[in-house]
Design an enzyme around this catalytic site. Structure first.
Site, PDB file in Angstrom:
ATOM      1  N   HIS A  78      -8.288  14.690  20.674  1.00  0.00           N
ATOM      2  CA  HIS A  78      -8.816  15.739  21.558  1.00  0.00           C
ATOM      3  C   HIS A  78     -10.143  15.298  22.171  1.00  0.00           C
ATOM      4  CE1 HIS A  78      -6.499  18.652  18.807  1.00  0.00           C
ATOM      5  NE2 HIS A  78      -5.874  18.672  19.971  1.00  0.00           N
TER       6      HIS A  78
ATOM      7  N   LYS B  34       1.295  31.338  15.773  1.00  0.00           N
ATOM      8  CA  LYS B  34       1.075  30.092  15.039  1.00  0.00           C
ATOM      9  C   LYS B  34       0.288  30.381  13.770  1.00  0.00           C
ATOM     10  CE  LYS B  34       0.992  26.024  18.002  1.00  0.00           C
ATOM     11  NZ  LYS B  34       0.137  24.980  18.572  1.00  0.00           N
TER      12      LYS B  34
ATOM     13  N   ARG C  80       0.552  12.489  24.862  1.00  0.00           N
ATOM     14  CA  ARG C  80       0.632  11.369  23.921  1.00  0.00           C
ATOM     15  C   ARG C  80       1.847  10.501  24.207  1.00  0.00           C
ATOM     16  NH1 ARG C  80      -0.095  15.584  19.246  1.00  0.00           N
ATOM     17  NH2 ARG C  80       1.751  16.193  20.352  1.00  0.00           N
TER      18      ARG C  80
ATOM     19  N   SER D 243      -3.002  17.376  15.348  1.00  0.00           N
ATOM     20  CA  SER D 243      -3.624  18.231  14.330  1.00  0.00           C
ATOM     21  C   SER D 243      -2.682  18.417  13.146  1.00  0.00           C
ATOM     22  CB  SER D 243      -3.986  19.591  14.932  1.00  0.00           C
ATOM     23  OG  SER D 243      -4.978  19.453  15.908  1.00  0.00           O
TER      24      SER D 243
END
Length: 162
Positions: free
Chosen positions: A19, A43, A92, A130
């Site tokens: 990040h 979440k 990514r 994460s």
């Protein structure tokens, strides 16, 4: 000439060096960058919203051109409120692109003044997420190459040594 403002949204549970890579590279393009922590009740987060905000603020305290904030609801509404026209997103891998492309198209259809800028993550962070960091930390693995020092300490408090 008006200030170039971008919003970099995410759950940041927790913020990683991947990040930070996107944030710092984004600062080379924009005058101001808003790191916007999404309040996503769907979440299950390891860190609550206040903890995530504090970790991001501590990590980015030396960058006055970065604002750390939180939002809920439609991102396009938040961006309009903040006077931002560009949404910054990190990619990514090709697998990230399909979902991000759909979101970008939807956001643009909701507000055609908004643009999404996709930035490829640096090769050294291409695998980092994460979720992976939390998993390695929960198994007491070494995470100091993946997160800022304050996040490492916070994760160690969540997952104390056995």
């Amino acid at each position: 000439m008006s200030e170039k403002i971008a919003v970099y949204p995410g759950s940041f549970d927790p913020i990683t060096n991947g990040h930070l890579d996107i944030i710092l590279r984004g600062l080379q393009i924009f005058d101001k960058l808003i790191v916007a922590v999404a309040q996503n009740v769907n979440k299950k987060a390891l860190f609550d919203i206040d903890e995530r905000l504090a970790l991001i603020q501590e990590t980015l305290q030396d960058y006055p051109q970065i604002e750390v904030d939180t939002f809920d609801g439609l991102l396009v509404n938040y961006m309009e409120e903040k006077g931002a026209r560009v949404l910054l997103r990190g990619l990514r891998a090709v697998s990230d692109f399909e979902n991000e492309f759909q979101l970008a198209q939807m956001n643009h259809s909701l507000n055609n003044q908004m643009e999404t800028l996709f930035m490829m993550t640096s090769v050294r962070y291409g695998y980092l997420s994460s979720s992976i960091v939390k998993e390695v930390s929960s198994m007491r693995g070494k995470i100091d190459d993946f997160v800022p020092p304050c996040v490492q300490k916070a994760l160690q408090l969540k997952h104390p040594p056995l």
